[in-house]
Design an enzyme around this catalytic site. Sequence first.
Site, PDB file in Angstrom:
ATOM      1  N   HIS A   1      -1.846   3.226 -22.934  1.00 12.80           N
ATOM      2  CA  HIS A   1      -0.393   3.222 -23.100  1.00 12.80           C
ATOM      3  C   HIS A   1       0.045   4.303 -24.089  1.00 12.80           C
ATOM      4  O   HIS A   1       1.093   4.918 -23.929  1.00 12.80           O
ATOM      5  CB  HIS A   1       0.076   1.841 -23.557  1.00 12.80           C
ATOM      6  CG  HIS A   1      -0.057   0.796 -22.500  1.00 12.80           C
ATOM      7  ND1 HIS A   1       0.622   0.846 -21.315  1.00 12.80           N
ATOM      8  CD2 HIS A   1      -0.829  -0.318 -22.439  1.00 12.80           C
ATOM      9  CE1 HIS A   1       0.302  -0.201 -20.578  1.00 12.80           C
ATOM     10  NE2 HIS A   1      -0.587  -0.912 -21.227  1.00 12.80           N
TER      11      HIS A   1
ATOM     12  N   GLU B   1      -3.427   2.567  -4.968  1.00 12.81           N
ATOM     13  CA  GLU B   1      -4.017   2.374  -6.292  1.00 12.81           C
ATOM     14  C   GLU B   1      -5.417   1.779  -6.211  1.00 12.81           C
ATOM     15  O   GLU B   1      -6.072   1.617  -7.236  1.00 12.81           O
ATOM     16  CB  GLU B   1      -3.137   1.444  -7.132  1.00 12.81           C
ATOM     17  CG  GLU B   1      -1.726   1.953  -7.336  1.00 12.81           C
ATOM     18  CD  GLU B   1      -0.838   0.895  -7.949  1.00 12.81           C
ATOM     19  OE1 GLU B   1      -0.699   0.877  -9.182  1.00 12.81           O
ATOM     20  OE2 GLU B   1      -0.291   0.072  -7.183  1.00 12.81           O
TER      21      GLU B   1
END
Length: 832
Positions: free
Chosen positions: A453, A690
Amino acid sequence: MALIITSPLRGWAAPLDSVPDPVFAQRMMGDGVAIQPLGDTVCAPFDGEVVTLHESGHAVSLRSAEGAEVLIHIGLDTVALKGRGFTPLVAAGTTVARGDPLIRFDMDSVALGATSLITPVIVTNAEAFTITRRVTGRAVGAHEELMALAPVRVEARRWSDDGTVIEERVTLVLPHGIHARPAARLGECARRFEAEVHLLHGDKRGDVRSTVALLALGTRLGDELRVQARGSDAEAALAAIVALLGSDMGEGAAAAPAPVAAAIPAVPALQAGQIGGVIASPGLAMGPAARLNQTAIAVEREGKGSMAERAALEAARSEVRVQIGARAARGDAGVASVMRAHLALLDDPELIAGAEARITMGNSAGFAWRGSVHDQITTLKATGNAHLIERTDDLIDIERQVLRALTGAPADADAVPAGAILVADDLLPSQLVAIAASKPAGICLTRGGPTSHVAILCAGMGLPALVAMGNALDAIGDGTMLLLDAEAGHVTPNPSRADSEAFAVRLAKRDARREAARAAAADTCRTADGVRIELFANLGTVEDAKTAAAQGAEGSGLVRSEFLFLDRDDAPSEDEQHAAYQRIADALPGKPVIVRLLDVGGDKPAAYIPIDAEENPALGLRGIRVGLAHRSLLETQVRAILRVEPVGQCRIMLPMVASVAEVCAVREVVERLRGEMGIASPVEVGVMVETPAAAITADLLAAEADFLSIGTNDLTQYVLAMDRGNPAVAAGVDAMHPAVLRLIGETCRRAAAKGRWVGVCGGLASDPAAVPILIGLGATELSTVPGFVPEAKAIVRGLTLADARAHAEQALQCASAAEVRALARAFEEKTR
């Protein structure tokens, strides 16, 4: 009576014409059906005998009691794998019953090395049998009927010769011996003549017209064969077959990628004193090091009365609440999401109750707050849920923020002056948000990963960052001059004057290119040779949409709708969702807006969606699986999107797709609701790629979806089997790994065959080094962080499609992500 041929494996049945290989598509080897496999085990399609099993395990042929000969060829160009990924379960000569397992294969491993996984099932003696019916254009299960055969009456061949046999010897130069493709070429050649032609290998003999017979010879490179012919045109037939056998039939060129690999530049070695790292956010920076060493915040145990301590805690929480709100207002959607999570923790009733209970017992506000936070940390750790345990970092962060407000301890951001390069062991996202306000020049971290992140936030901020630099970073002290090269992946401490001046020139040139890119940001994006490439932006809020529009974005390739769903106690209503999507659409008038359906579960839990504790949440209930498990949430969101005007501006995208069934299920919901709402115009439905499953079945998905978009962050961790949030392996999670690039290329190729476009909305699209490769692999849309849109457009305008394709092909031949990045740097220098 018809002979029934059942499907040897589960998958999608397709006509031979769809096979991207003329030997099969033009039926040189015989007639049949092709299967896009969804299972990993090939089973016998009838009772019979295994005639041949290629030594590489990629192909098997069988003969039925009626004499039908059938070849099952797993994938294309799989002979070159030399057995890697294949496990034969039978041997030549074995008698089998319908449904008996013949070969097991590793779908991911084979897919990465093959041209395609498509598996032709061929009746090789088609002159003796005709196909009376066949299944194509739909899914088939293993053991379901695939074809029905009827025998053809064949008249015996009459020879108009004296029976003389002529013979010639030839040494085989085929790299993989006579396998399916060369056998088909030989058979096609032999059928042009009347003569009977046989190949002899040791004591084995095979009719050249019979694919199965040629495969059964078991030949290898360098074997000596005898070619025999008899008949009226025996001499001409013999000469033609010998000439063909004396060549490599085009097999040699495909088997030797060395010339391409030889052009790949070596990974540059670090110079003396340099410290290497993994690129988390590309860019260049120079400045003094500012080391962030977190120290414990001391608090008194004893309080000064419960009334005073409660007031002090409330005042500190209020101060922190204002600070968090200010950070959220200044940041993008990613920042806002982190800040919302911290606001929720700050006002968590159990945290507050725990602190007040301690205050009542005579503790100070700081001591009480710390104790309550650590009670919650203990509770989370006791669950054993890895993703809940990750939330302890946020608890520690909010603990420190409140304690700083209570004690007056300096904030982390105070340690990082403007223009400095932050050096730390690791960072929490909220720490980065606070520090970014001080305008650091770059980030260097001992730990961390390129898809964490923090890395994503750095990319969104345009902040150069290296992670996973190791303990060598410990030697960097405060004030040490650093040259941070987050393009080559290293930092240079205490540079010489000459190195500093050269680096400053690079910085100036980069800044000039960025300014030129910004000036042309509003122009349509095309390659130098006129190929249209759409440049979109990833969004989370209407503020992001406004920023993207100002940066020249031609739409949004990803609206992260979960920003509406997370860090709250109940799901957003249809009206609330519709209003948010409509505002984003209004900020991008006339431009496509692709809304990703709710993507929670795993590392993004929602409190009001019950998901049982999972041993491995990354492989559990997440993405579109959550929506299909909670239909009311799915239907509410779909209705909200369908209400956006003008109809069709908002497209729908499914996250974490792994099967065609998931696409069909959501498509049914969309079409049903569209009918109920009286919406005549179609609304596009696409999928995110994905998972390796989605990539390798992209053609099947493309038959049901309107477009495909590759999410490289999750795709990378699934392909490499590395958790991007695990510091022990995060440094290796690089989307430039050749395995990931090969699956991206395969996705583009398979989707293009079905007439569907493919975009990239993952972090790789925002990496300047990756843009030419992605275009070369076949992506026609990139969705980046808003601030990168102008630069991405400039990169695309400097490319020709031919150069991009050649560059991408070289990247696929690299052995590591480091080699790919070295290649990308050389390409940039050549094309700059």
